[in-house]
Design a protein around this motif. Structure first.
Motif, PDB file in Angstrom:
ATOM      1  N   PRO A 172      -8.081  -8.698  -1.303  1.00  0.00           N
ATOM      2  CA  PRO A 172      -9.104  -9.058  -0.318  1.00  0.00           C
ATOM      3  C   PRO A 172      -9.546  -7.880   0.548  1.00  0.00           C
ATOM      4  CG  PRO A 172      -7.369 -10.700  -0.348  1.00  0.00           C
ATOM      5  CD  PRO A 172      -6.899  -9.566  -1.191  1.00  0.00           C
ATOM      6  N   GLY A 173     -10.836  -7.785   0.752  1.00  0.00           N
ATOM      7  CA  GLY A 173     -11.417  -6.798   1.656  1.00  0.00           C
ATOM      8  C   GLY A 173     -12.054  -7.498   2.834  1.00  0.00           C
ATOM      9  N   ILE A 174     -12.702  -6.731   3.680  1.00  0.00           N
ATOM     10  CA  ILE A 174     -13.255  -7.298   4.906  1.00  0.00           C
ATOM     11  C   ILE A 174     -14.317  -8.352   4.609  1.00  0.00           C
ATOM     12  CG2 ILE A 174     -15.055  -5.531   5.161  1.00  0.00           C
ATOM     13  CD1 ILE A 174     -12.917  -7.116   7.979  1.00  0.00           C
ATOM     14  N   GLN A 175     -15.024  -8.202   3.471  1.00  0.00           N
ATOM     15  CA  GLN A 175     -16.062  -9.178   3.132  1.00  0.00           C
ATOM     16  C   GLN A 175     -15.478 -10.524   2.684  1.00  0.00           C
ATOM     17  OE1 GLN A 175     -19.317  -8.698   3.589  1.00  0.00           O
ATOM     18  NE2 GLN A 175     -18.950  -6.630   4.358  1.00  0.00           N
ATOM     19  N   LEU A 189       0.816  -1.216   0.000  1.00  0.00           N
ATOM     20  CA  LEU A 189       0.000   0.000   0.000  1.00  0.00           C
ATOM     21  C   LEU A 189       0.851   1.268   0.000  1.00  0.00           C
ATOM     22  CD1 LEU A 189      -2.998  -1.002   2.272  1.00  0.00           C
ATOM     23  CD2 LEU A 189      -2.782  -1.068  -0.208  1.00  0.00           C
ATOM     24  N   GLU A 190       2.131   1.152   0.360  1.00  0.00           N
ATOM     25  CA  GLU A 190       3.075   2.239   0.120  1.00  0.00           C
ATOM     26  C   GLU A 190       3.767   1.948  -1.208  1.00  0.00           C
ATOM     27  OE1 GLU A 190       7.266   3.966   1.968  1.00  0.00           O
ATOM     28  OE2 GLU A 190       6.874   1.828   1.767  1.00  0.00           O
ATOM     29  N   PRO A 191       3.442   2.685  -2.272  1.00  0.00           N
ATOM     30  CA  PRO A 191       4.113   2.437  -3.550  1.00  0.00           C
ATOM     31  C   PRO A 191       5.617   2.673  -3.439  1.00  0.00           C
ATOM     32  CG  PRO A 191       2.148   3.772  -3.868  1.00  0.00           C
ATOM     33  CD  PRO A 191       2.385   3.699  -2.389  1.00  0.00           C
ATOM     34  N   MET A 192       6.362   2.079  -4.371  1.00  0.00           N
ATOM     35  CA  MET A 192       7.817   2.202  -4.362  1.00  0.00           C
ATOM     36  C   MET A 192       8.234   3.665  -4.511  1.00  0.00           C
ATOM     37  SD  MET A 192       8.697  -0.977  -6.840  1.00  0.00           S
ATOM     38  CE  MET A 192       7.909  -2.556  -6.560  1.00  0.00           C
ATOM     39  N   THR A 234      -5.644 -16.730  -4.600  1.00  0.00           N
ATOM     40  CA  THR A 234      -6.388 -17.949  -4.914  1.00  0.00           C
ATOM     41  C   THR A 234      -7.746 -17.655  -5.522  1.00  0.00           C
ATOM     42  OG1 THR A 234      -5.320 -19.076  -3.052  1.00  0.00           O
ATOM     43  CG2 THR A 234      -7.304 -20.104  -3.950  1.00  0.00           C
ATOM     44  N   MET A 235      -8.457 -16.686  -4.977  1.00  0.00           N
ATOM     45  CA  MET A 235      -9.864 -16.494  -5.322  1.00  0.00           C
ATOM     46  C   MET A 235     -10.101 -15.554  -6.493  1.00  0.00           C
ATOM     47  SD  MET A 235     -11.597 -16.468  -1.520  1.00  0.00           S
ATOM     48  CE  MET A 235     -13.286 -16.514  -2.163  1.00  0.00           C
ATOM     49  N   PHE A 236      -9.285 -14.468  -6.616  1.00  0.00           N
ATOM     50  CA  PHE A 236      -9.643 -13.517  -7.678  1.00  0.00           C
ATOM     51  C   PHE A 236      -8.500 -12.681  -8.230  1.00  0.00           C
ATOM     52  CE2 PHE A 236     -11.327 -12.260  -3.474  1.00  0.00           C
ATOM     53  CZ  PHE A 236     -10.399 -11.278  -3.114  1.00  0.00           C
ATOM     54  N   GLU A 237      -7.390 -12.532  -7.538  1.00  0.00           N
ATOM     55  CA  GLU A 237      -6.333 -11.663  -8.055  1.00  0.00           C
ATOM     56  C   GLU A 237      -5.687 -12.256  -9.304  1.00  0.00           C
ATOM     57  OE1 GLU A 237      -3.558  -9.748  -5.336  1.00  0.00           O
ATOM     58  OE2 GLU A 237      -4.818 -10.404  -3.665  1.00  0.00           O
ATOM     59  N   GLU A 238      -5.537 -11.421 -10.327  1.00  0.00           N
ATOM     60  CA  GLU A 238      -4.904 -11.853 -11.582  1.00  0.00           C
ATOM     61  C   GLU A 238      -4.589 -10.636 -12.426  1.00  0.00           C
ATOM     62  OE1 GLU A 238      -5.590 -14.995 -15.257  1.00  0.00           O
ATOM     63  OE2 GLU A 238      -7.338 -14.229 -14.177  1.00  0.00           O
ATOM     64  N   MET A 239      -3.367 -10.558 -12.895  1.00  0.00           N
ATOM     65  CA  MET A 239      -3.016  -9.535 -13.871  1.00  0.00           C
ATOM     66  C   MET A 239      -3.494 -10.013 -15.243  1.00  0.00           C
ATOM     67  SD  MET A 239       0.825  -8.499 -12.563  1.00  0.00           S
ATOM     68  CE  MET A 239       1.172  -7.481 -14.005  1.00  0.00           C
ATOM     69  N   ARG A 240      -4.328  -9.201 -15.868  1.00  0.00           N
ATOM     70  CA  ARG A 240      -4.863  -9.564 -17.181  1.00  0.00           C
ATOM     71  C   ARG A 240      -4.102  -8.808 -18.267  1.00  0.00           C
ATOM     72  NH1 ARG A 240      -9.675  -9.115 -14.083  1.00  0.00           N
ATOM     73  NH2 ARG A 240     -10.102  -7.053 -14.949  1.00  0.00           N
ATOM     74  N   ALA A 251      -4.391  -2.554 -14.325  1.00  0.00           N
ATOM     75  CA  ALA A 251      -3.314  -2.070 -13.451  1.00  0.00           C
ATOM     76  C   ALA A 251      -3.785  -0.940 -12.540  1.00  0.00           C
ATOM     77  CB  ALA A 251      -2.122  -1.626 -14.290  1.00  0.00           C
ATOM     78  N   SER A 252      -4.789  -1.219 -11.742  1.00  0.00           N
ATOM     79  CA  SER A 252      -5.259  -0.244 -10.756  1.00  0.00           C
ATOM     80  C   SER A 252      -6.076  -0.983  -9.715  1.00  0.00           C
ATOM     81  CB  SER A 252      -6.118   0.836 -11.412  1.00  0.00           C
ATOM     82  OG  SER A 252      -7.393   0.325 -11.739  1.00  0.00           O
ATOM     83  N   LEU A 253      -6.208  -0.381  -8.539  1.00  0.00           N
ATOM     84  CA  LEU A 253      -7.005  -1.021  -7.497  1.00  0.00           C
ATOM     85  C   LEU A 253      -8.496  -0.939  -7.800  1.00  0.00           C
ATOM     86  CD1 LEU A 253      -5.132  -0.110  -4.193  1.00  0.00           C
ATOM     87  CD2 LEU A 253      -5.023  -2.187  -5.550  1.00  0.00           C
ATOM     88  N   ALA A 254      -8.868  -0.183  -8.820  1.00  0.00           N
ATOM     89  CA  ALA A 254     -10.267  -0.178  -9.254  1.00  0.00           C
ATOM     90  C   ALA A 254     -10.604  -1.472  -9.987  1.00  0.00           C
ATOM     91  CB  ALA A 254     -10.539   1.020 -10.159  1.00  0.00           C
TER      92      ALA A 254
END
Length: 763
Positions: free
Chosen positions: A689-692, A210-213, A666-672, A681-684
């Motif tokens: 993972p979030g709290i849910q 969360l702290e970018p380089m 495992t569940m959803f992260e993937e660079m397309r 290439a964005s958090l949008a």
């Protein structure tokens, strides 16, 4: 400072709150992003828009039409001060700025410097680069063919002796091929009652600290100070000095707190560019990446794993062949080390007499891949633990029973020939089984129609990187206060606190009274890097030795003034008696490097391949909706052998954090990708993972164990809970819905299509 004469107040084993906690929660903690120095210029990088191509021209005239732009530099400018401007920990294959050619979409081609970061960003948009596009290769399987070659020639850095034989190799994308052979696999396969063969794939993902380089270079006379968010300040100093042709004492690297690293901030990332830009501009230069730019800087290896196993009529594994293809992207980074150091664990924690392994680091025209929490192990465990369940089900055997029959027990050697001494493989497996009440098969009821409950488990292991060196200094001042100097980087894992506990325990003070100096290579001694869960063991030993050294010197001081350290109430009194005033100090130094024996180049065998083994496993209970493919984790149990915990509360946090990180992968992260271009290439668009997404219940288990050669019986834990998450979920989905997913991520869409395909096949 009072000296304890007994062990009633032992510091090791306490759940001491993190020492830097008050600074962080109050907002007073220092980060490079907050730094500013007089005359500082902001840098913005111009990046390649093609995956593979020759640079025909660079037109920067439009940038200079924007008021406030000070400089634009390209690779040819860098070559004026650094004739050979290539860097990298394993291969010198990465240019400071592209020279003649680009290798992936996002490669730095030019840099703009301005007083205002927004001006620099606007100017970067006005620089036009003309390319002659070349054929590209993106897939690791395709990269095995020499049809498209990413680099004309292999250039090992010389850091690792086992890569020297690759110097000058051409017409290949194979940066390293690692092979291991034990026993006679071919004969064993011929004798097997059953042979099983499967292929598994894992995707490319990003670390998302969360702290970018960020890095800031300041030149003063004939020296340079680099303030950087780095996990490896000692390596940065060494590599920048080599790159510039300077002595190391002309380069100072300072690292304050990090807002996460996970392997992304290892080795050289931004430091070479800001160093060269600062020398060219003769001004301080700061480069801060956006979240998007991190996707073009370093990632996790995508992989293809083909695994073949032979089982005899008694249900025992007698042969295994593993072929692992690692997608390293355009630059090797530390990929060759992943290929070897993790590759030799590919057969899993099983007692198999006949093993062969082929592990390949491959160049492709994707963003570079390097170290990410687990160092390749999660990709391997994903495959071999899914494969293990598939064998058990095809044989009609309970998956736990099959593991119990084949697991490595006691001090039995792993495939390399190194003993699994102090590796609680059985203990971790049994703790998971116990907590899940596996034998009771006590399933909870589904929450509604079309819902099904399933359970799965998985276990994995990892070797520590070796050999590496750590040095620590412990100073006791004249008033008795204590300072610890080390270059291990605390990026949230609590290493400063754990190391302070070791000092406190030996010197005889409270942990809270030990001051830990953040890395500054002019002040703090050498440490190879903060990676691979090595700090607790390697730096822990160095700190222990330094603390023992200073205590011995205090004992000598006490003796010289006619006292005993055991009966001394205040250390400060010793200094006053010794020097006649509050003066002087006692300094202890500790250096540690573990035993290591290089593997045989022909067989890959070594009886000292690692100083310790990390063991981790996960049990999962989930519910899947067979109508939509959506599933939720009802319960997750993470168990690990980390020896004796130095700080139990920090250990539990480490286990939770590692498991949640791997849950996202495992569940959803993937660079397309689309033609080599990252399209999310964005958090949008790239979701973490979030709290849910947190499992309804998550339990962490520290399996009781003792590492005989570890400091206070301890060893690393930061990666252990990443190992079993992916296969445990896949195995639970099979238990629930009868479908087997062999490619990550396991999205609801993938589960839905697998269920529909199963129904169509049955029909």
């Amino acid at each position: 400072m009072n000296v304890r004469a007994d062990t009633a107040n032992r510091q090791v084993g306490r759940s001491v709150p993190r020492l830097e906690g008050p600074e962080k929660v109050s907002g007073r903690a220092s980060y490079v992003h907050n730094m500013s120095v007089p005359g500082m210029l902001y840098a913005k990088v111009v990046r390649s828009t093609v995956a593979h191509g020759r640079i025909l021209s660079i037109d920067a005239s439009g940038a200079f039409e924007i008021s406030g732009v000070e400089h634009v530099f390209t690779g040819s400018d860098v070559q004026k001060i650094v004739p050979d401007p290539y860097f990298g920990p394993a291969f010198h294959d990465q240019p400071v700025l592209a020279i003649d050619k680009v290798h992936f979409v996002g490669e730095p081609v030019a840099v703009v410097l301005a007083r205002d970061p927004y001006v620099a960003a606007e100017a970067a948009q006005q620089i036009w680069v003309d390319y002659e596009e070349l054929p590209a290769v993106f897939d690791e399987v395709e990269a095995m063919k020499p049809d498209v070659v990413v680099h004309d020639e292999l250039k090992p850095a010389g850091t690792f002796p086992d890569l020297k034989h690759l110097i000058g190799r051409r017409n290949t994308n194979i940066a390293l091929d690692y092979h291991l052979k034990r026993g006679d696999p071919e004969r064993a396969f011929a004798q097997a009652a059953h042979v099983f063969e499967h292929e598994f794939r894992s995707q490319q993902v990003m670390h998302v600290p969360l702290e970018p380089m960020v890095a800031l270079a300041v030149v003063s006379h004939d020296t340079m100070t680099i303030h950087t968010a780095s996990q490896s300040p000692s390596f940065v100093r060494t590599e920048i000095a080599r790159l510039l042709g300077w002595s190391e004492n002309r380069v100072k690297v300072k690292v304050p707190f990090l807002g996460g690293g996970f392997g992304a901030k290892l080795y050289i990332k931004l430091e070479a560019l800001v160093a060269c830009a600062a020398l060219l501009a003769r001004a301080p230069v700061k480069l801060m990446l956006t979240m998007e730019e991190q996707f073009y800087t370093i990632t996790k290896h995508a992989s293809t794993f083909r695994i073949r196993s032979g089982v005899n009529s008694e249900g025992r594994l007698i042969a295994r062949h593993c072929e692992v293809l690692w997608n390293g992207g355009a630059f090797a980074d530390i990929g060759p080390r992943v290929t070897q150091k993790s590759g030799f664990t590919a057969p899993g924690p099983y007692d198999i007499d006949n093993v062969s392994i082929d592990s390949y680091a491959l160049y492709t025209n994707r963003p570079p891949a390097g170290a990410l929490r687990g160092f390749g192990i999660p990709q391997l465990v994903w495959a071999y633990e899914s494969h293990t369940d598939m064998i058990a089900h095809e044989l009609g055997v309970d998956p736990l029973a099959f593991r119990r029959k084949n697991i490595l027990k006691g001090d039995r050697p792993q495939a390399t020939g190194t003993s699994m001494k102090d590796a609680a493989v059985e203990g971790v497996l049994e703790r998971i089984a116990e907590r899940m009440d596996w034998s009771g098969k006590a399933h909870r009821e589904p929450s509604g129609p079309g819902k099904r409950i399933g359970r799965g488990l998985a276990i994995g292991f990892k070797a520590s990187i070796a050999p590496t060196t750590s040095v620590a200094i412990v100073t006791v001042s004249a008033d008795g206060s204590t300072i610890l100097q080390l270059s291990t980087v605390d990026m949230g894992q609590g290493s400063n606190t754990a190391m302070a506990q070791i000092v406190a325990d030996i010197v005889g003070v409270a942990t809270e009274d030990v001051k830990v100096v953040t890395p500054d290579t002019d002040v703090t001694p050498y440490d190879m890097a903060t990676l691979g869960s090595r700090s607790t063991f390697h730096m822990g030993h160095a700190v222990r030795l330094a603390a023992e050294d200073v205590r011995a010197k205090l004992a000598d001081m006490a003796k010289s003034v006619g006292e005993s350290l055991a009966t001394t109430e205040r250390i400060g009194d010793l200094f006053k008696k010794k020097y006649g005033m509050q003066a002087g100090n006692a300094v202890g130094v500790g250096t540690y490097i573990p035993e290591y024996k290089s593997p045989d180049p022909e067989t890959g065998q070594s009886d000292k391949i690692t100083p310790f083994w990390m063991i981790g496993g996960t049990g999962v209970e989930l519910e899947v909706d067979t109508e939509t493919g959506k599933y939720r984790i009802l319960r997750m149990i993470n168990a690990a052998d980390l020896g004796t915990p130095l700080n139990p509360k920090i250990v539990e946090s480490q286990l939770s954090g590692a498991a949640m990180m791997q849950l996202g992968f495992t569940m959803f992260e993937e660079m397309r990708f689309d033609g080599g271009q990252v399209t999310n290439a964005s958090l949008a668009d790239y979701k973490i993972p979030g709290i849910q997404d947190v499992p309804q219940t998550m339990e962490n288990e520290i399996v009781e164990a003792h590492q005989h050669n570890g400091p206070f019986g301890a060893k690393g834990v930061g990666e252990s809970a990443t190992f079993g998450v992916s296969p445990a979920i896949a195995n639970a989905l099979f238990d629930a819905a009868g479908v087997r997913i062999t490619s990550l991520p396991i999205t609801p869409e993938a589960v839905f299509h697998a269920i529909r395909a199963q129904e169509e096949g049955a029909g």
